[in-house]
Write an enzyme that holds these catalytic residues in place. Structure first.
Site, PDB file in Angstrom:
ATOM      1  N   TYR A 111       0.844  -1.204   0.000  1.00 12.36           N
ATOM      2  CA  TYR A 111       0.000   0.000   0.000  1.00 12.36           C
ATOM      3  C   TYR A 111       0.881   1.257   0.000  1.00 12.36           C
ATOM      4  O   TYR A 111       0.668   2.175  -0.796  1.00 12.36           O
ATOM      5  CB  TYR A 111      -0.925  -0.027   1.223  1.00 12.36           C
ATOM      6  CG  TYR A 111      -1.937   1.101   1.262  1.00 12.36           C
ATOM      7  CD1 TYR A 111      -3.070   1.075   0.447  1.00 12.36           C
ATOM      8  CD2 TYR A 111      -1.760   2.184   2.118  1.00 12.36           C
ATOM      9  CE1 TYR A 111      -4.002   2.107   0.491  1.00 12.36           C
ATOM     10  CE2 TYR A 111      -2.692   3.217   2.172  1.00 12.36           C
ATOM     11  CZ  TYR A 111      -3.807   3.173   1.354  1.00 12.36           C
ATOM     12  OH  TYR A 111      -4.728   4.195   1.397  1.00 12.36           O
ATOM     13  N   LYS A 134       1.079   4.061  -3.034  1.00  9.37           N
ATOM     14  CA  LYS A 134       0.740   5.478  -2.841  1.00  9.37           C
ATOM     15  C   LYS A 134       1.960   6.373  -3.103  1.00  9.37           C
ATOM     16  O   LYS A 134       1.829   7.508  -3.565  1.00  9.37           O
ATOM     17  CB  LYS A 134       0.162   5.704  -1.441  1.00  9.37           C
ATOM     18  CG  LYS A 134      -1.199   5.027  -1.210  1.00  9.37           C
ATOM     19  CD  LYS A 134      -2.286   5.545  -2.154  1.00  9.37           C
ATOM     20  CE  LYS A 134      -3.666   5.047  -1.768  1.00  9.37           C
ATOM     21  NZ  LYS A 134      -4.730   5.574  -2.630  1.00  9.37           N
TER      22      LYS A 134
HETATM   23  P1  NDP Z   1     -13.504   2.483   0.795  1.00  8.14           P
HETATM   24  O1  NDP Z   1     -12.933   1.110   0.817  1.00  8.14           O
HETATM   25  O2  NDP Z   1     -14.472   2.891   1.825  1.00  8.14           O
HETATM   26  O3  NDP Z   1     -14.117   2.789  -0.650  1.00  8.14           O
HETATM   27  C1  NDP Z   1     -13.364   2.508  -1.801  1.00  8.14           C
HETATM   28  C2  NDP Z   1     -14.252   2.570  -3.007  1.00  8.14           C
HETATM   29  O4  NDP Z   1     -13.446   2.245  -4.161  1.00  8.14           O
HETATM   30  C3  NDP Z   1     -15.377   1.530  -2.952  1.00  8.14           C
HETATM   31  O5  NDP Z   1     -16.543   2.072  -3.496  1.00  8.14           O
HETATM   32  C4  NDP Z   1     -14.819   0.408  -3.827  1.00  8.14           C
HETATM   33  O6  NDP Z   1     -15.804  -0.407  -4.396  1.00  8.14           O
HETATM   34  C5  NDP Z   1     -14.094   1.215  -4.893  1.00  8.14           C
HETATM   35  N1  NDP Z   1     -13.140   0.366  -5.600  1.00  8.14           N
HETATM   36  C6  NDP Z   1     -12.149  -0.373  -5.070  1.00  8.14           C
HETATM   37  N2  NDP Z   1     -11.547  -1.090  -6.016  1.00  8.14           N
HETATM   38  C7  NDP Z   1     -12.171  -0.798  -7.181  1.00  8.14           C
HETATM   39  C8  NDP Z   1     -12.018  -1.249  -8.519  1.00  8.14           C
HETATM   40  N3  NDP Z   1     -11.095  -2.160  -8.834  1.00  8.14           N
HETATM   41  N4  NDP Z   1     -12.825  -0.733  -9.471  1.00  8.14           N
HETATM   42  C9  NDP Z   1     -13.772   0.176  -9.164  1.00  8.14           C
HETATM   43  N5  NDP Z   1     -13.980   0.623  -7.904  1.00  8.14           N
HETATM   44  C10 NDP Z   1     -13.184   0.133  -6.931  1.00  8.14           C
HETATM   45  O7  NDP Z   1     -12.201   3.433   0.823  1.00  8.14           O
HETATM   46  P2  NDP Z   1     -12.014   4.925   1.395  1.00  8.14           P
HETATM   47  O8  NDP Z   1     -13.166   5.767   1.066  1.00  8.14           O
HETATM   48  O9  NDP Z   1     -11.532   4.833   2.776  1.00  8.14           O
HETATM   49  O10 NDP Z   1     -10.740   5.361   0.524  1.00  8.14           O
HETATM   50  C11 NDP Z   1     -10.831   6.253  -0.565  1.00  8.14           C
HETATM   51  C12 NDP Z   1      -9.428   6.695  -0.944  1.00  8.14           C
HETATM   52  O11 NDP Z   1      -8.785   7.310   0.177  1.00  8.14           O
HETATM   53  C13 NDP Z   1      -8.501   5.555  -1.367  1.00  8.14           C
HETATM   54  O12 NDP Z   1      -7.679   5.982  -2.415  1.00  8.14           O
HETATM   55  C14 NDP Z   1      -7.678   5.294  -0.136  1.00  8.14           C
HETATM   56  O13 NDP Z   1      -6.444   4.682  -0.418  1.00  8.14           O
HETATM   57  C15 NDP Z   1      -7.525   6.698   0.406  1.00  8.14           C
HETATM   58  N6  NDP Z   1      -7.207   6.776   1.819  1.00  8.14           N
HETATM   59  C16 NDP Z   1      -8.053   6.204   2.748  1.00  8.14           C
HETATM   60  C17 NDP Z   1      -7.716   6.271   4.085  1.00  8.14           C
HETATM   61  C18 NDP Z   1      -8.576   5.658   5.142  1.00  8.14           C
HETATM   62  O14 NDP Z   1      -8.080   5.532   6.288  1.00  8.14           O
HETATM   63  N7  NDP Z   1      -9.820   5.294   4.874  1.00  8.14           N
HETATM   64  C19 NDP Z   1      -6.482   6.963   4.541  1.00  8.14           C
HETATM   65  C20 NDP Z   1      -5.709   7.522   3.475  1.00  8.14           C
HETATM   66  C21 NDP Z   1      -6.062   7.430   2.178  1.00  8.14           C
HETATM   67  P3  NDP Z   1     -16.169  -1.858  -3.728  1.00  8.14           P
HETATM   68  O15 NDP Z   1     -16.550  -1.576  -2.320  1.00  8.14           O
HETATM   69  O16 NDP Z   1     -17.253  -2.325  -4.577  1.00  8.14           O
HETATM   70  O17 NDP Z   1     -14.895  -2.653  -3.823  1.00  8.14           O
END
Ligand code: NDP
Length: 244
Positions: A149, A153
């Site tokens: 991860y 990033k």
């Molecule tokens: P979530 O897991 O809550 O949501 C991620 C979303 O991305 C889901 O809707 C998921 O769909 C979708 N997704 C994942 N893989 C795919 C794919 N292959 N194709 C299409 N859609 C996809 O994540 P967060 O909201 O927490 O994270 C959002 C961003 O923020 C990410 O880039 C993450 O790395 C970053 N981030 C998050 C942190 C945290 O602590 N939450 C901290 C720092 C950064 P599905 O559920 O159907 O797989």
């Protein structure tokens, strides 16, 4: 600060849950026409029920050809948020090639690909645009069990900078948001254990995790003309974690 996206067309990936979903709804509230891209149809159905103006696209962004086909008719996009990602945590010595490929396919390659598709249109129309890549504090600080991860990033941060360099001449700005932990579904994977959570919050000067809204507000700022001269930045939304 009032931000209006009236007349703007936005596309958000990973729009089904967490930060992506909240970003879609915030952009729509600010007047943008929003295309929501994610891979679970049920999430898109509930999103459209909540906000009928949203245009849903269901695709697994880790698949290059399928993505190309799904996005070929999206039309003009002025604002892009590359938010979709996965977090598969494992000790460094146990990382498998499958986990590596899956993580880089979605966290890096999909951001590059969707940006290419969108930025080609922005360049052709000549009206500029703004792209925000959702990175993480993990891009710049080593975290236990986060080898892949963190690496993905870190790669995304450099992608942001090169995109800013190459797309800047077309008035397309590219910036990155780097949040600390947010208690979404993804956040809960790594940080539900109170012992781990307390160890992390004790390293954050503000003493708390970020809320989804904190991240969304920074995304809106970087998408908007309020940041018109900001290009290629890595913006922590981390309560000061990376500063110390
Ligand atoms: P979530 O897991 O809550 O949501 C991620 C979303 O991305 C889901 O809707 C998921 O769909 C979708 N997704 C994942 N893989 C795919 C794919 N292959 N194709 C299409 N859609 C996809 O994540 P967060 O909201 O927490 O994270 C959002 C961003 O923020 C990410 O880039 C993450 O790395 C970053 N981030 C998050 C942190 C945290 O602590 N939450 C901290 C720092 C950064 P599905 O559920 O159907 O797989």
């Amino acid at each position: 600060m009032e931000i209006s996206f009236a007349g703007k067309r936005a596309l958000v990936t990973g729009a089904g849950k967490g930060i992506g979903r909240a970003t879609v709804l915030a952009l729509a509230r600010c007047g943008a026409e929003v295309t929501a891209v994610t891979r679970t149809q049920a999430d898109l159905n509930s999103l459209v029920l909540e906000c009928p103006s949203i245009r849903p696209v269901c695709v697994d962004l880790s698949e290059w050809e399928t993505t190309e086909a799904a996005l070929k008719d999206i039309g003009p996009v002025d604002l892009l948020v590359n938010n979709a990602a996965c977090a598969m945590l494992q000790p460094f010595l146990e990382v498998t090639p499958e986990q590596f490929d899956m993580s880089f396919n979605i966290n890096v390659k999909a951001a590059l690909h969707v940006s290419q598709i969108v930025a080609r249109g922005m360049k052709a129309r000549g009206g500029g645009g703004s792209i925000v890549n959702i990175s993480s504090q993990a891009s710049q600080c080593a975290l236990q069990d986060h080898a892949v991860y963190c690496a993905s990033k870190g790669a995304l941060d450099m992608l942001t900078k090169v995109m800013a360099l190459e797309l800047g001449p077309y008035q397309i700005r590219v910036n990155s948001i780097n949040p600390t932990v947010v208690m979404t579904e993804m956040g809960r994977i790594g940080w539900s254990d109170p012992e781990k959570a307390n160890a992390m919050t004790s390293r954050i000067p503000l003493g708390k995790f970020a809320e989804v809204e904190d991240v969304v507000n920074s995304i809106l700022f970087l998408l908007s003309d309020k940041s018109a001269m900001t290009n290629g930045v890595i913006l922590p939304v981390d309560g000061g974690f990376l500063a110390c």
